[in-house]
Structure formats: C-alpha cells, structure tokens
Motif scaffolding. Structure first.
Motif, PDB file in Angstrom:
ATOM      1  N   GLU A  76       0.815  -1.220   0.000  1.00  0.00           N
ATOM      2  CA  GLU A  76       0.000   0.000   0.000  1.00  0.00           C
ATOM      3  C   GLU A  76       0.850   1.272   0.000  1.00  0.00           C
ATOM      4  OE1 GLU A  76      -3.960  -1.414   2.444  1.00  0.00           O
ATOM      5  OE2 GLU A  76      -2.122  -0.981   3.592  1.00  0.00           O
ATOM      6  N   LEU A  77       2.141   1.119   0.150  1.00  0.00           N
ATOM      7  CA  LEU A  77       3.025   2.283   0.191  1.00  0.00           C
ATOM      8  C   LEU A  77       3.128   2.894  -1.204  1.00  0.00           C
ATOM      9  CD1 LEU A  77       4.866   3.761   2.291  1.00  0.00           C
ATOM     10  CD2 LEU A  77       6.775   2.473   1.313  1.00  0.00           C
ATOM     11  N   ALA A  78       3.008   4.212  -1.281  1.00  0.00           N
ATOM     12  CA  ALA A  78       3.106   4.911  -2.565  1.00  0.00           C
ATOM     13  C   ALA A  78       4.442   4.597  -3.239  1.00  0.00           C
ATOM     14  CB  ALA A  78       2.958   6.416  -2.346  1.00  0.00           C
ATOM     15  N   THR A  79       4.434   4.544  -4.548  1.00  0.00           N
ATOM     16  CA  THR A  79       5.641   4.163  -5.288  1.00  0.00           C
ATOM     17  C   THR A  79       6.775   5.177  -5.115  1.00  0.00           C
ATOM     18  OG1 THR A  79       4.732   5.213  -7.279  1.00  0.00           O
ATOM     19  CG2 THR A  79       4.368   2.843  -7.016  1.00  0.00           C
ATOM     20  N   ASP A  80       6.435   6.426  -4.783  1.00  0.00           N
ATOM     21  CA  ASP A  80       7.470   7.443  -4.576  1.00  0.00           C
ATOM     22  C   ASP A  80       8.099   7.369  -3.189  1.00  0.00           C
ATOM     23  OD1 ASP A  80       7.345   8.567  -7.094  1.00  0.00           O
ATOM     24  OD2 ASP A  80       5.809  10.029  -6.538  1.00  0.00           O
ATOM     25  N   LEU A  81       7.574   6.498  -2.326  1.00  0.00           N
ATOM     26  CA  LEU A  81       8.103   6.362  -0.970  1.00  0.00           C
ATOM     27  C   LEU A  81       8.899   5.073  -0.828  1.00  0.00           C
ATOM     28  CD1 LEU A  81       4.996   7.507   1.122  1.00  0.00           C
ATOM     29  CD2 LEU A  81       7.060   8.826   0.612  1.00  0.00           C
ATOM     30  N   LYS A  82       9.963   5.146  -0.035  1.00  0.00           N
ATOM     31  CA  LYS A  82      10.823   3.998   0.233  1.00  0.00           C
ATOM     32  C   LYS A  82      10.673   3.593   1.694  1.00  0.00           C
ATOM     33  CE  LYS A  82      15.715   2.705   0.525  1.00  0.00           C
ATOM     34  NZ  LYS A  82      17.120   3.197   0.366  1.00  0.00           N
ATOM     35  N   PRO A  83      10.346   2.334   1.997  1.00  0.00           N
ATOM     36  CA  PRO A  83      10.224   1.911   3.401  1.00  0.00           C
ATOM     37  C   PRO A  83      11.586   1.843   4.066  1.00  0.00           C
ATOM     38  CG  PRO A  83       9.999   0.019   1.952  1.00  0.00           C
ATOM     39  CD  PRO A  83      10.063   1.229   1.066  1.00  0.00           C
ATOM     40  N   LEU A  84      11.646   2.280   5.324  1.00  0.00           N
ATOM     41  CA  LEU A  84      12.903   2.265   6.077  1.00  0.00           C
ATOM     42  C   LEU A  84      12.845   1.354   7.297  1.00  0.00           C
ATOM     43  CD1 LEU A  84      13.821   6.072   6.046  1.00  0.00           C
ATOM     44  CD2 LEU A  84      14.598   4.286   4.475  1.00  0.00           C
ATOM     45  N   ALA A  85      11.641   1.154   7.838  1.00  0.00           N
ATOM     46  CA  ALA A  85      11.478   0.294   9.018  1.00  0.00           C
ATOM     47  C   ALA A  85      10.068  -0.272   9.020  1.00  0.00           C
ATOM     48  CB  ALA A  85      11.749   1.071  10.304  1.00  0.00           C
TER      49      ALA A  85
END
Length: 211
Positions: A156-165
């Motif tokens: 569900e995370l937007a493609t422009d965002l990178k998960p960090l934790a």
C-alpha cells in the motif's frame, strides 16, 4: 528555520466549537533543536499564501484525526485534510522538508497515491520495529510508541516512498521520499518513546538541521 506545525481539529459539543489543537511537547522538542515553530490554522482560505507570508520553511504534519475519505473513519476533519494537502503540494514544488508523524505519514502516503488499512494492536501500545536491510537510520531502534488504528502494508506504500522500518506485523513504520526531503514516522517523537527518545532526538537533528 521556521517550522509549520499542522493541528488536529477537536469538536467541543457543549459550546459547539471547533478547536485547532496541538501538543505543547512539540514546541519543547523543537526548542531543544533551536528551531522556531508556528501552528498552522485549519480555517484559512489559502493556507499556502499564509505560509508564504509568515515565512514557513519546513512542515511537520502532526497526529490526530482520521483521514476523511476512510471507511468508518473516526473524528474526521475534512478542512484539515484540505489544508495539509495544499501545503504538501506546495512543499513538493519548493522541495521543503516535511516530517509526517502518524496521521501525517498516512496523509503523505495517500497524497502520493498510496492507501491504508485498519491494523490491530497499534493503539496506546509499544511494539518492536526493525530497520529494512541496508538502512542505517533506524538500525538501533527496537521499540517505539504506537497510537494509530490505520497502517500501511508494504503493497500500500506509494511508489514514490521507500520503506525504512517495519513493525512485527510487516506494516511500514518509517519511510522516506525517493527524491524529496520528506520523512514519515508512524510513532510520535514528541511523546514518551522509552529508550528510543535519544534516538528520536538524533533523528530530528539529522533531518531538520541538514537543510
């Protein structure tokens, strides 16, 4: 640097008032970093013009209020949604730093085209998180506070965002924009965060004082 702090909207039934509210701990937190802050009103016709006039150079999207478009959302504030979306659009044009906290990270994600889901066990709780492989920013974090009913699954995370934790259930607990100076946290660095308080201080210093 002048930081604009967005505010939750609370309705006082007896007096029929709608009040902008902000945890005073935010001002202490930012004062410790030698940063000035100003609350962002939710009643403005043009919040971007106001932000330009007062000289806002960075934003913190604070917690509180569910996003209005969510099914069975609680304590919604459509005017706040509109204010924050307008400021995010302006910040994306100007490349201003933005910190999204809890609801703020949720709004950041939906603004960029992501989505949210209900989560269990994330309200008034502490839980474990772990850094995504290869990320050093959150490698020393173990437990953080949690006060949200809506979370972000990896898909569900937007493609422009990178998960960090991520939390133990796999939901995203921290993220960054791939090209803009935007950082999202699902926990509240202005509240008691146990052993992670000093880590939060270092994180906020690194984020805001690098601009």
């Amino acid at each position: 640097m002048l930081v604009g702090l967005t505010q939750r909207i609370e309705v006082v039934v007896d007096s029929k008032e709608q009040r902008d509210c902000l945890d005073k701990n935010w001002f202490k937190r930012l004062d410790d970093l030698n940063l000035s802050a100003i609350p962002v009103p939710n009643s403005l016709k043009n919040p971007v013009n106001w932000a330009k006039l007062v000289g806002v150079e960075a934003l913190i999207l604070t917690g509180g209020n569910d996003l209005s478009h969510l099914h069975n959302a609680k304590n919604i504030a459509p005017k706040r949604d509109a204010t924050e979306n307008a400021l995010l659009a302006w910040s994306s044009e100007k490349h201003f730093p933005v910190l999204g906290v809890c609801r703020g990270m949720q709004l950041m994600n939906t603004f960029l085209g992501g989505s949210l889901s209900r989560v269990n066990g994330h309200v008034a709780n502490f839980h474990n998180i772990k850094a995504i492989d290869g990320d050093n920013t959150f490698k020393n974090y173990q437990k953080v506070n949690s006060y949200h009913e809506w979370g972000i699954n990896p898909q569900e995370l937007a493609t422009d965002l990178k998960p960090l934790a991520v939390a133990e259930d796999g939901t995203v607990e921290a993220c960054t924009h791939k090209s803009l100076p935007w950082l999202g946290l699902m926990w509240h660095p202005e509240r008691d965060n146990g052993d992670s308080k000093n880590l939060d201080t270092k994180l906020l210093k690194s984020f805001f004082l690098s601009f």
